[in-house]
Scaffold this active site. Sequence first.
Site, PDB file in Angstrom:
ATOM      1  N   TYR A   1     -12.178 -54.944 -99.026  1.00 48.99           N
ATOM      2  CA  TYR A   1     -12.111 -56.101 -99.923  1.00 48.99           C
ATOM      3  C   TYR A   1     -12.520 -57.343 -99.122  1.00 48.99           C
ATOM      4  O   TYR A   1     -11.794 -58.320 -99.017  1.00 48.99           O
ATOM      5  CB  TYR A   1     -10.716 -56.255-100.553  1.00 48.99           C
ATOM      6  CG  TYR A   1     -10.828 -56.801-101.958  1.00 48.99           C
ATOM      7  CD1 TYR A   1     -11.330 -56.003-102.985  1.00 48.99           C
ATOM      8  CD2 TYR A   1     -10.490 -58.113-102.253  1.00 48.99           C
ATOM      9  CE1 TYR A   1     -11.486 -56.491-104.268  1.00 48.99           C
ATOM     10  CE2 TYR A   1     -10.637 -58.611-103.539  1.00 48.99           C
ATOM     11  CZ  TYR A   1     -11.126 -57.800-104.539  1.00 48.99           C
ATOM     12  OH  TYR A   1     -11.280 -58.299-105.806  1.00 48.99           O
TER      13      TYR A   1
ATOM     14  N   GLY B   1     -14.075 -64.349 -94.109  1.00 50.27           N
ATOM     15  CA  GLY B   1     -13.364 -64.184 -92.842  1.00 50.27           C
ATOM     16  C   GLY B   1     -13.847 -62.923 -92.123  1.00 50.27           C
ATOM     17  O   GLY B   1     -14.122 -62.939 -90.920  1.00 50.27           O
ATOM     18  N   HIS B   2     -13.983 -61.822 -92.893  1.00 44.62           N
ATOM     19  CA  HIS B   2     -14.514 -60.593 -92.292  1.00 44.62           C
ATOM     20  C   HIS B   2     -15.974 -60.797 -91.878  1.00 44.62           C
ATOM     21  O   HIS B   2     -16.410 -60.294 -90.837  1.00 44.62           O
ATOM     22  CB  HIS B   2     -14.436 -59.435 -93.288  1.00 44.62           C
ATOM     23  CG  HIS B   2     -13.047 -59.082 -93.729  1.00 44.62           C
ATOM     24  ND1 HIS B   2     -12.568 -59.384 -94.984  1.00 44.62           N
ATOM     25  CD2 HIS B   2     -12.036 -58.455 -93.080  1.00 44.62           C
ATOM     26  CE1 HIS B   2     -11.326 -58.941 -95.100  1.00 44.62           C
ATOM     27  NE2 HIS B   2     -10.971 -58.383 -93.959  1.00 44.62           N
TER      28      HIS B   2
ATOM     29  N   GLN C   1       0.719 -48.537 -92.060  1.00 41.86           N
ATOM     30  CA  GLN C   1       1.194 -49.885 -91.757  1.00 41.86           C
ATOM     31  C   GLN C   1       1.846 -50.583 -92.951  1.00 41.86           C
ATOM     32  O   GLN C   1       2.179 -51.759 -92.875  1.00 41.86           O
ATOM     33  CB  GLN C   1       0.061 -50.731 -91.186  1.00 41.86           C
ATOM     34  CG  GLN C   1      -1.063 -51.069 -92.156  1.00 41.86           C
ATOM     35  CD  GLN C   1      -2.239 -51.708 -91.436  1.00 41.86           C
ATOM     36  OE1 GLN C   1      -2.994 -51.041 -90.734  1.00 41.86           O
ATOM     37  NE2 GLN C   1      -2.431 -53.007 -91.610  1.00 41.86           N
TER      38      GLN C   1
ATOM     39  N   ASP D   1      -4.087 -63.048 -88.201  1.00 41.58           N
ATOM     40  CA  ASP D   1      -3.011 -62.090 -87.912  1.00 41.58           C
ATOM     41  C   ASP D   1      -2.710 -62.203 -86.422  1.00 41.58           C
ATOM     42  O   ASP D   1      -3.030 -61.315 -85.633  1.00 41.58           O
ATOM     43  CB  ASP D   1      -3.465 -60.681 -88.282  1.00 41.58           C
ATOM     44  CG  ASP D   1      -3.741 -60.549 -89.767  1.00 41.58           C
ATOM     45  OD1 ASP D   1      -2.782 -60.531 -90.539  1.00 41.58           O
ATOM     46  OD2 ASP D   1      -4.920 -60.509 -90.145  1.00 41.58           O
TER      47      ASP D   1
ATOM     48  N   VAL E   1     -10.950 -68.211 -90.982  1.00 40.86           N
ATOM     49  CA  VAL E   1     -11.887 -68.895 -91.886  1.00 40.86           C
ATOM     50  C   VAL E   1     -11.090 -69.363 -93.104  1.00 40.86           C
ATOM     51  O   VAL E   1     -10.250 -68.628 -93.626  1.00 40.86           O
ATOM     52  CB  VAL E   1     -13.038 -67.949 -92.306  1.00 40.86           C
ATOM     53  CG1 VAL E   1     -13.972 -68.640 -93.293  1.00 40.86           C
ATOM     54  CG2 VAL E   1     -13.809 -67.480 -91.077  1.00 40.86           C
TER      55      VAL E   1
ATOM     56  N   SER F   1      -7.657 -61.000 -98.267  1.00 43.24           N
ATOM     57  CA  SER F   1      -7.912 -60.102 -99.403  1.00 43.24           C
ATOM     58  C   SER F   1      -6.792 -60.243-100.431  1.00 43.24           C
ATOM     59  O   SER F   1      -6.991 -60.015-101.628  1.00 43.24           O
ATOM     60  CB  SER F   1      -7.999 -58.659 -98.919  1.00 43.24           C
ATOM     61  OG  SER F   1      -8.944 -58.572 -97.875  1.00 43.24           O
ATOM     62  N   ARG F   2      -5.597 -60.615 -99.981  1.00 43.99           N
ATOM     63  CA  ARG F   2      -4.449 -60.706-100.898  1.00 43.99           C
ATOM     64  C   ARG F   2      -4.499 -61.961-101.763  1.00 43.99           C
ATOM     65  O   ARG F   2      -3.734 -62.063-102.727  1.00 43.99           O
ATOM     66  CB  ARG F   2      -3.130 -60.659-100.117  1.00 43.99           C
ATOM     67  CG  ARG F   2      -2.837 -59.283 -99.530  1.00 43.99           C
ATOM     68  CD  ARG F   2      -1.451 -59.197 -98.925  1.00 43.99           C
ATOM     69  NE  ARG F   2      -1.073 -57.827 -98.607  1.00 43.99           N
ATOM     70  CZ  ARG F   2      -1.081 -57.291 -97.385  1.00 43.99           C
ATOM     71  NH1 ARG F   2      -1.475 -58.013 -96.354  1.00 43.99           N
ATOM     72  NH2 ARG F   2      -0.711 -56.035 -97.194  1.00 43.99           N
TER      73      ARG F   2
HETATM   74  O1  PAF Z   1      -6.048 -56.595 -90.038  1.00 45.71           O
HETATM   75  C1  PAF Z   1      -6.290 -55.575 -90.728  1.00 45.71           C
HETATM   76  O2  PAF Z   1      -7.052 -55.599 -91.692  1.00 45.71           O
HETATM   77  C2  PAF Z   1      -5.602 -54.263 -90.366  1.00 45.71           C
HETATM   78  O3  PAF Z   1      -4.307 -54.485 -89.917  1.00 45.71           O
HETATM   79  C3  PAF Z   1      -6.408 -53.433 -89.361  1.00 45.71           C
HETATM   80  C4  PAF Z   1      -6.533 -54.125 -88.022  1.00 45.71           C
HETATM   81  C5  PAF Z   1      -7.794 -53.133 -89.927  1.00 45.71           C
HETATM   82  C6  PAF Z   1      -5.702 -52.089 -89.121  1.00 45.71           C
HETATM   83  O4  PAF Z   1      -5.569 -51.361 -90.292  1.00 45.71           O
END
Ligand code: PAF
Length: 286
Positions: A34, A38-39, A63, A152, A178, A188-189
């Site tokens: 998603y 930023g990505h 996670q 993060d 970003v 994404s959220r």
């Molecule tokens: O930051 C994230 O999107 C996730 O925690 C990661 C690093 C891809 C691990 O699933």
Amino acid sequence: MSLETVTTIAELRDRLRPGRQAGKSVGLVPTMGYLHRGHAALVDRARADNDVVVTSVFVNPLQFGPNEDFARYPRDLDADRKLLAAHGADIVFAPSVEAMYPRPIATHIEVEGLSARLEGERRPGHFRGVATVVGKLFNIVQPDRAYFGEKDYQQLQVIRRMVDDLSFPLEIVGVPTVRDVDGVALSSRNIYLSSSERAAAPVLGRSLAAAADAIRAGTVDPRAIDTVIRGVLAAEPLAEPDLVAIAAANTLEPIDPKVPPPAIALMIAVRIGRTRLIDQRVVATA
Ligand code: PAF
């Protein structure tokens, strides 16, 4: 080169082998999909630094806690592929849960101490799940460099510590958060937010900016910084603080105001409606 989609570990290893034998460098951008700007900033950085860019898109069940949003986490691989192609990624690794974990995983990576504090206290097991999947991705891809967002912030510190402790042979690159024009960190959220909730979201950035001003004016007592952040958040009726963490930026250890660290990390998690948003800022002390 056009973007290739790979869904199994064996196929990805086969695909990467010739480049590695030819001495080409590999950059990995781990994501849960998603994708947003930023990505894209992570992919741009990886593209600038490496011969081959691999992005993983995998919503990692390890996670997520039992009451978290694993099932409804947004997914759109077609849109992700378009963004990745536009930013010059070579390979998207998008495995199913079964391809990543063919049987229940019995081996985990736990970065003790760091994983249990702050966000880890709120989300037990979260950083163990992150470290385990990231360690697994490192073993699968064997990248020269891997790219993570500073948003993060604790995750980035957990991954740096894991790489250091376990001697993974790669460089971890942190990339600045970003933001939208109103200062909201891209996530994404953010898609979960209604329009009134989205209008309330800039309060996170405002609370951090106020704390940064206070630190620059000489405030280093974490209780005083906490009061500044909570004061700004309290003015927004839709915002409910879940975590306000103030720690030494390089260790995430608590701050002794008598011996302030060179930089302070501010990390917050705030519920707006049903959505938990996080934001972060690192501020140099005077
Ligand atoms: O930051 C994230 O999107 C996730 O925690 C990661 C690093 C891809 C691990 O699933």
